[in-house]
Design a protein around this motif. Sequence first.
Motif, mmCIF file in Angstrom:
data_model
loop_
_atom_site.group_PDB
_atom_site.id
_atom_site.type_symbol
_atom_site.label_atom_id
_atom_site.label_comp_id
_atom_site.label_asym_id
_atom_site.label_seq_id
_atom_site.Cartn_x
_atom_site.Cartn_y
_atom_site.Cartn_z
ATOM 1 N N PHE A 81 0.826 -1.203 0.000
ATOM 2 C CA PHE A 81 0.000 0.000 0.000
ATOM 3 C C PHE A 81 0.864 1.257 0.000
ATOM 4 O O PHE A 81 0.684 2.160 -0.825
ATOM 5 C CB PHE A 81 -0.917 -0.024 1.223
ATOM 6 N N ILE A 82 1.810 1.303 0.913
ATOM 7 C CA ILE A 82 2.681 2.480 1.006
ATOM 8 C C ILE A 82 3.569 2.583 -0.231
ATOM 9 O O ILE A 82 3.802 3.670 -0.763
ATOM 10 C CB ILE A 82 3.514 2.428 2.294
ATOM 11 N N GLY A 83 4.040 1.427 -0.715
ATOM 12 C CA GLY A 83 4.841 1.447 -1.931
ATOM 13 C C GLY A 83 4.065 1.974 -3.121
ATOM 14 O O GLY A 83 4.598 2.716 -3.949
ATOM 15 N N THR A 84 2.786 1.609 -3.207
ATOM 16 C CA THR A 84 1.939 2.090 -4.300
ATOM 17 C C THR A 84 1.727 3.596 -4.221
ATOM 18 O O THR A 84 1.697 4.285 -5.254
ATOM 19 C CB THR A 84 0.578 1.367 -4.281
ATOM 20 N N ILE A 85 1.576 4.118 -3.016
ATOM 21 C CA ILE A 85 1.443 5.563 -2.845
ATOM 22 C C ILE A 85 2.609 6.273 -3.511
ATOM 23 O O ILE A 85 2.437 7.222 -4.288
ATOM 24 C CB ILE A 85 1.393 5.945 -1.346
ATOM 25 N N PHE A 86 3.796 5.784 -3.225
ATOM 26 C CA PHE A 86 4.981 6.487 -3.694
ATOM 27 C C PHE A 86 5.252 6.266 -5.179
ATOM 28 O O PHE A 86 5.805 7.145 -5.841
ATOM 29 C CB PHE A 86 6.190 6.082 -2.847
ATOM 30 N N ILE A 87 4.853 5.109 -5.716
ATOM 31 C CA ILE A 87 5.072 4.925 -7.154
ATOM 32 C C ILE A 87 4.052 5.726 -7.954
ATOM 33 O O ILE A 87 4.318 6.170 -9.069
ATOM 34 C CB ILE A 87 5.051 3.434 -7.544
ATOM 35 N N SER A 490 8.061 18.906 -10.492
ATOM 36 C CA SER A 490 7.114 17.988 -9.850
ATOM 37 C C SER A 490 7.482 16.538 -10.150
ATOM 38 O O SER A 490 7.438 15.677 -9.269
ATOM 39 C CB SER A 490 5.688 18.272 -10.330
ATOM 40 N N PHE A 491 7.848 16.277 -11.392
ATOM 41 C CA PHE A 491 8.197 14.909 -11.760
ATOM 42 C C PHE A 491 9.477 14.466 -11.072
ATOM 43 O O PHE A 491 9.583 13.327 -10.608
ATOM 44 C CB PHE A 491 8.347 14.794 -13.277
ATOM 45 N N LEU A 492 10.452 15.356 -10.976
ATOM 46 C CA LEU A 492 11.695 15.010 -10.291
ATOM 47 C C LEU A 492 11.444 14.743 -8.814
ATOM 48 O O LEU A 492 12.033 13.834 -8.221
ATOM 49 C CB LEU A 492 12.730 16.125 -10.457
ATOM 50 N N THR A 493 10.589 15.553 -8.195
ATOM 51 C CA THR A 493 10.238 15.311 -6.803
ATOM 52 C C THR A 493 9.540 13.969 -6.665
ATOM 53 O O THR A 493 9.752 13.239 -5.690
ATOM 54 C CB THR A 493 9.321 16.426 -6.270
ATOM 55 N N ALA A 494 8.716 13.629 -7.663
ATOM 56 C CA ALA A 494 8.031 12.335 -7.651
ATOM 57 C C ALA A 494 9.027 11.188 -7.714
ATOM 58 O O ALA A 494 8.802 10.129 -7.110
ATOM 59 C CB ALA A 494 7.053 12.254 -8.821
ATOM 60 N N ILE A 495 10.116 11.373 -8.426
ATOM 61 C CA ILE A 495 11.136 10.329 -8.515
ATOM 62 C C ILE A 495 11.711 10.027 -7.136
ATOM 63 O O ILE A 495 11.995 8.873 -6.798
ATOM 64 C CB ILE A 495 12.246 10.738 -9.504
ATOM 65 N N THR A 496 11.876 11.066 -6.301
ATOM 66 C CA THR A 496 12.396 10.822 -4.952
ATOM 67 C C THR A 496 11.431 9.952 -4.158
ATOM 68 O O THR A 496 11.847 9.122 -3.354
ATOM 69 C CB THR A 496 12.633 12.145 -4.203
ATOM 70 N N TYR A 497 10.131 10.126 -4.388
ATOM 71 C CA TYR A 497 9.151 9.298 -3.692
ATOM 72 C C TYR A 497 9.160 7.869 -4.212
ATOM 73 O O TYR A 497 8.775 6.939 -3.491
ATOM 74 C CB TYR A 497 7.750 9.901 -3.837
ATOM 75 N N CYS A 498 9.586 7.674 -5.447
ATOM 76 C CA CYS A 498 9.692 6.323 -5.984
ATOM 77 C C CYS A 498 10.700 5.493 -5.197
ATOM 78 O O CYS A 498 10.598 4.272 -5.118
ATOM 79 C CB CYS A 498 10.112 6.356 -7.451
ATOM 80 N N SER A 499 11.672 6.166 -4.620
ATOM 81 C CA SER A 499 12.633 5.467 -3.767
ATOM 82 C C SER A 499 11.913 4.820 -2.593
ATOM 83 O O SER A 499 12.213 3.687 -2.204
ATOM 84 C CB SER A 499 13.689 6.452 -3.264
#
Length: 590
Positions: A81-87, A490-499
């Motif tokens: 669930f948490i992983g899906t949030i970040f991806i 925004s997309f670059l910040t999203a990449i950090t959440y992908c981690s």
Amino acid sequence: MENTRKQEDKGENIFEEISVDWRGKPSNPTKHGGMRAASFVLGLQGFEIMAIAAVGNNLITYVINEMHFSLSKSANIVTNFIGTIFILALLGGYLSDSYLGCFWTLLIFGFVEISGFILLSVQAHLPQLKPLKCNMLLDGDHCEKAKGFKAFLFFLALYLVALGSGCVKPNMIAYGADQINGSKQSKKLSRYFNAAYFAFSMGELVALTVLVYVQTHSGMDVGFGVSATAMAMGLISLICGTLLYRNKPPQGSIFTPIAQVFVAATLKRKQVYSSDPWMLHWNQSKEQPANSDSTNNIFLSERFRFLNKACIKVEDGKESPWSLCTVNQVEQVKILLSIIPIFACTIIFNTILAQLQTFSVQQGSAMDTHLTKSFHIPPASLQAIPYIMLIFIVPLYDTFFVPFARKITKHESGITPLQRIGFGLFLATFSMISAALLENKRRNAAVNSNKIISIFWITPQFLIFGLSEMFTAVGLIEFFYKQSLKGMQSFLTAITYCSYSFGFYLSSVLVSLVNKVTSNSSFGGGWLSDNNLNKDRLDLFYWMLAVLSFINFLNYLFWAKWYFHINRSPAASPQLDSNTPKIAGDDNIP
């Protein structure tokens, strides 16, 4: 595609951006943006993390006790669930930069997140939507787990929350930074990132104390309802700042210019690269590669030289954007490629974070949670420990350490983002060492002496990781946001959440893999296969993570050094005078 062609026809940087106000007119720097505007976005961030943290950090208890899934299955449900949030943060960043803009992305998906909280609250409130009550600790094998429509409703609500939160998260950080970002705002931008982490810490602290207390004593239905209310308050904060915001209009697909570079480089792979700057496609309509006074001119760097052929002119007539790219385009793609290893090195770090939100909560449940005879600490509130510390440390760090370090290092942030990330990764290892030692002590006391030790023994692993996260998380976001990729913040910040996402998914894989590998060992069913921690070997699992964390730190040192050197490499084109253009990203070398 059409926007890209028009910009290239004008000789403009396809990544260049302008800011407008809420009416779509050019923003006024004296009226729009600044910390005042950013403070409304920080309000949203504090309330959003408050809402989602209260659910995520106590979700494993709800999944076990109400949905009746096993411990390992429940841990995987939480981490997935948490992983899906970040991806899904990638989707939010893409939609924002390409089509919707930050403000509308925040508003739309904020309401999606609220709908998920409401649906969870309804299911938790109505007995007919849940399995029959059963004590999983005593009768776990006989309890009926959620299935059919009940399971469908649970996962639908859960992943509506994931979709909303995932698309909101990267845009909160980027939108707030957009209000401050400018050529002379580096110090304020660094302070904003620290303020954003302070808002994050405050939201987490309230969630893990007040909201978890409500969930424990008033029921999860009330708790989910409070999360919905908190998210609504965050959206109200966002809307209140509407007249002050400066907005970056979406630019169409952000992937098109990137794809064009790879296609053009592939089509021209047999071309011989020329050092003659007049043979390259520059950004300006009047190509003056070396003697131009424009500070926007840049030279091709030596890194990823195979991409340089994408900007070689081979025809006198106008070539297609898919066969000829600008120098700036090529350099932007190189920046994207060069930050991937740094991103990858934070995945193990977030795998450790996953343990603190799953197994460490179960550790606390197996310990003496009484603070006094009549008051006990909810195990999920254990995660509040680092945030109590951080609400004091973050302001001190920004007020005293950064100015002091700035005098020594001459860096606007005190220490560079890469140094900040590295120090955080180093500390994370000791969090797992502390967790392993504690679990060994707790298990021996329970099994050999039939004693239950105090929950306060678990404090060090949370404190160490909290300090580690302050350095790594903020450093990574600052590092990515400051890259020279206009229109992609925004997309670059999203990449950090992908981690975070990959870290939590890796946690699920490791749990399953460890159980499979150790199932044939002397430990019987595997290190983590039982619902009883006294029969499991969680301490050995923690030791394994400590070793992986230290290896990951060494790996990070290699890639951080590599990143520094490739960004200091000389230009591929000759420098003809002292006013030669710069290499893309030079201003942002960490």
